[in-house]
Design an enzyme around this catalytic site. Structure first.
Site, short mmCIF file in Angstrom:
data_model
loop_
_atom_site.label_atom_id
_atom_site.label_comp_id
_atom_site.label_asym_id
_atom_site.label_seq_id
_atom_site.Cartn_x
_atom_site.Cartn_y
_atom_site.Cartn_z
N ASP A 25 43.12 31.39 34.11
CA ASP A 25 43.13 32.25 35.29
C ASP A 25 44.09 31.72 36.36
O ASP A 25 44.35 30.52 36.43
CB ASP A 25 41.69 32.34 35.86
CG ASP A 25 41.49 33.54 36.76
OD1 ASP A 25 42.37 34.42 36.82
OD2 ASP A 25 40.44 33.60 37.43
N GLY A 26 44.61 32.62 37.16
CA GLY A 26 45.43 32.21 38.31
C GLY A 26 46.91 32.56 38.20
O GLY A 26 47.70 32.17 39.06
N ARG A 29 48.07 34.68 41.28
CA ARG A 29 48.21 33.88 42.51
C ARG A 29 49.42 32.95 42.43
O ARG A 29 50.13 32.75 43.42
CB ARG A 29 46.92 33.07 42.75
CG ARG A 29 45.85 33.88 43.46
CD ARG A 29 44.48 33.27 43.29
NE ARG A 29 43.94 33.54 41.97
CZ ARG A 29 42.86 32.96 41.47
NH1 ARG A 29 42.22 32.06 42.17
NH2 ARG A 29 42.43 33.30 40.27
N ARG A 38 53.53 39.87 39.68
CA ARG A 38 52.48 39.23 38.88
C ARG A 38 52.89 38.91 37.44
O ARG A 38 52.55 37.84 36.93
CB ARG A 38 51.21 40.10 38.89
CG ARG A 38 50.55 40.24 40.26
CD ARG A 38 49.35 41.19 40.22
NE ARG A 38 48.39 40.77 39.22
CZ ARG A 38 47.41 39.89 39.46
NH1 ARG A 38 47.23 39.39 40.65
NH2 ARG A 38 46.58 39.56 38.49
N HIS A 42 52.35 35.63 34.49
CA HIS A 42 51.88 35.67 33.09
C HIS A 42 52.92 35.04 32.17
O HIS A 42 52.58 34.30 31.25
CB HIS A 42 51.61 37.11 32.66
CG HIS A 42 50.55 37.81 33.48
ND1 HIS A 42 49.34 37.22 33.76
CD2 HIS A 42 50.52 39.02 34.08
CE1 HIS A 42 48.61 38.05 34.50
NE2 HIS A 42 49.31 39.15 34.71
N GLU A 72 37.89 44.35 30.67
CA GLU A 72 37.98 44.82 32.06
C GLU A 72 39.44 44.83 32.55
O GLU A 72 39.80 45.60 33.42
CB GLU A 72 37.12 43.93 32.97
CG GLU A 72 35.62 44.05 32.74
CD GLU A 72 35.09 43.33 31.49
OE1 GLU A 72 35.78 42.41 30.97
OE2 GLU A 72 34.00 43.71 31.00
N TRP A 74 41.90 46.03 31.16
CA TRP A 74 42.56 47.33 30.89
C TRP A 74 42.63 48.17 32.15
O TRP A 74 43.42 49.10 32.25
CB TRP A 74 41.80 48.11 29.81
CG TRP A 74 41.97 47.60 28.41
CD1 TRP A 74 41.00 47.02 27.63
CD2 TRP A 74 43.15 47.62 27.60
NE1 TRP A 74 41.51 46.67 26.40
CE2 TRP A 74 42.83 47.04 26.35
CE3 TRP A 74 44.47 48.07 27.80
CZ2 TRP A 74 43.76 46.89 25.32
CZ3 TRP A 74 45.39 47.93 26.76
CH2 TRP A 74 45.04 47.35 25.54
N ARG A 76 43.63 47.23 35.01
CA ARG A 76 44.73 46.82 35.92
C ARG A 76 45.84 47.87 35.87
O ARG A 76 45.88 48.70 34.96
CB ARG A 76 45.25 45.45 35.49
CG ARG A 76 44.23 44.36 35.74
CD ARG A 76 44.80 42.98 35.49
NE ARG A 76 43.79 41.97 35.77
CZ ARG A 76 44.05 40.68 35.92
NH1 ARG A 76 45.28 40.23 35.81
NH2 ARG A 76 43.08 39.83 36.17
N LEU A 136 44.11 23.25 13.26
CA LEU A 136 43.50 23.74 14.50
C LEU A 136 43.30 25.23 14.35
O LEU A 136 44.21 25.93 13.89
CB LEU A 136 44.44 23.48 15.70
CG LEU A 136 44.00 24.13 17.02
CD1 LEU A 136 42.88 23.33 17.68
CD2 LEU A 136 45.16 24.26 18.00
N ARG A 199 33.07 31.40 37.72
CA ARG A 199 32.29 32.42 37.02
C ARG A 199 32.76 32.53 35.58
O ARG A 199 33.82 32.04 35.21
CB ARG A 199 32.41 33.77 37.74
CG ARG A 199 33.82 34.25 38.00
CD ARG A 199 33.85 35.62 38.69
NE ARG A 199 35.20 35.94 39.12
CZ ARG A 199 35.71 35.69 40.33
NH1 ARG A 199 34.96 35.15 41.26
NH2 ARG A 199 36.95 36.00 40.61
#
Ligand code: IPE
Ligand code: IPE
Ligand code: MG
Length: 247
Positions: A25-26, A29, A38, A42, A72, A74, A76, A136, A199
């Site tokens: 996350d982040g 920002r 944004r 990514h 969720e 989707w 955006r 892995l 969260r």
């Protein structure tokens, strides 16, 4: 401490988490702080994925689960969703061969029917290409929501009961587990969330029952091998009691 020092310490300490799950996350920002759109955040986050995968291999982790795109998400703006789908294709195109050579088995988990056809094709290709690897397991959660996953498992059980293949008394935790996307995978030992948010955001609700939580203030594009190793060192100092009393 450098990443190499931390890795030496991890090896000295012993028990490495078998399965690490990360809520990456982040990115937004990180981009905003640089006055960039944004999607640039990514894009920058892709190199963190690369570092964390390499770091996990070196530390001897068996399973690395990365939350890349939620159901969720989707909701955006379409421009951001399209940028993320393109980045997924680009990541697979760029990394698939190296992941295959390094012995990584890539699994993409979620409601994949919602992906664009080219993204879906890329996902199917990398899963087939790496299916036989076992150094892995890299679980990429895309279009994933944990409640939807549990609902899907519940429907599958209900169908088996209705068909007379299973009785209500035969519904066990194992019956539920084998119908989750993560069937056959050990539960996460360590759940990391970056960017300081505290969260779970609908990630692996069933599977994290006894995971150790580690919240890092670092934004995902700045999270690398060193930060991963810091999380593992912190994990190694925890006492996991599983509801029992200390030895
Ligand atoms: C995480 O970064 C990546 C995805 C959820 C796809 P965000 O895009 O959520 O970044 P913030 O939380 O807005 O900073
Ligand atoms: C969770 O991050 C999903 C992923 C990291 C893919 P979000 O940024 O979507 O979560 P919220 O909205 O802050 O809970
Ligand atoms: Mg976020």
């Amino acid at each position: 401490m450098t990443a190499a020092d931390l890795l030496a310490r991890i090896r000295l300490n012993g028990a490495v988490p078998r399965h690490i799950a990360i809520i990456m996350d982040g990115n937004g920002r990180w981009a905003r702080e640089r006055l960039m759109p944004r999607p640039m955040g990514h894009r920058s986050g892709m190199k963190s994925v690369r570092e964390v995968v390499e770091g996990a291999i070196e530390a001897g982790v068996e399973v690395l689960s990365l939350f890349a795109f939620s159901q969720e998400n989707w909701q955006r703006p379409i421009t951001e969703v399209s940028a993320l789908m393109s980045l997924l294709e680009e990541y697979i195109a760029r990394e698939a061969n190296e992941l295959a050579e390094r012995g990584v088995r890539v699994m993409v988990l979620g409601e994949l029917d919602r992906l664009t056809p080219p993204a879906r094709a890329a996902v199917d290709r990398v899963m087939a290409q790496t299916a036989h690897n076992d150094r892995l397991t890299l679980n990429l959660f895309i279009s994933y929501g944990s409640r939807a996953e549990i609902l899907r498992a519940t429907r599958s059980i209900a169908a088996d009961v209705a068909a007379g293949k299973l009785s209500p008394g035969e519904i066990t935790e194992a019956e539920i587990e084998k119908r989750l996307f993560t069937a056959g995978c050990p539960d996460p030992d360590l759940l990391i969330r970056t960017s300081g948010e505290q969260r779970i955001s609908n990630f692996l609700l069933w599977q994290v029952a006894y995971a150790e939580l580690y919240i890092s203030p670092v934004l995902w594009p700045d999270f690398g091998r060193r930060e991963l190793y810091e999380a593992i060192v912190a994990y190694q100092s925890r006492e996991r009691r599983f509801g029992k009393v200390s030895a």
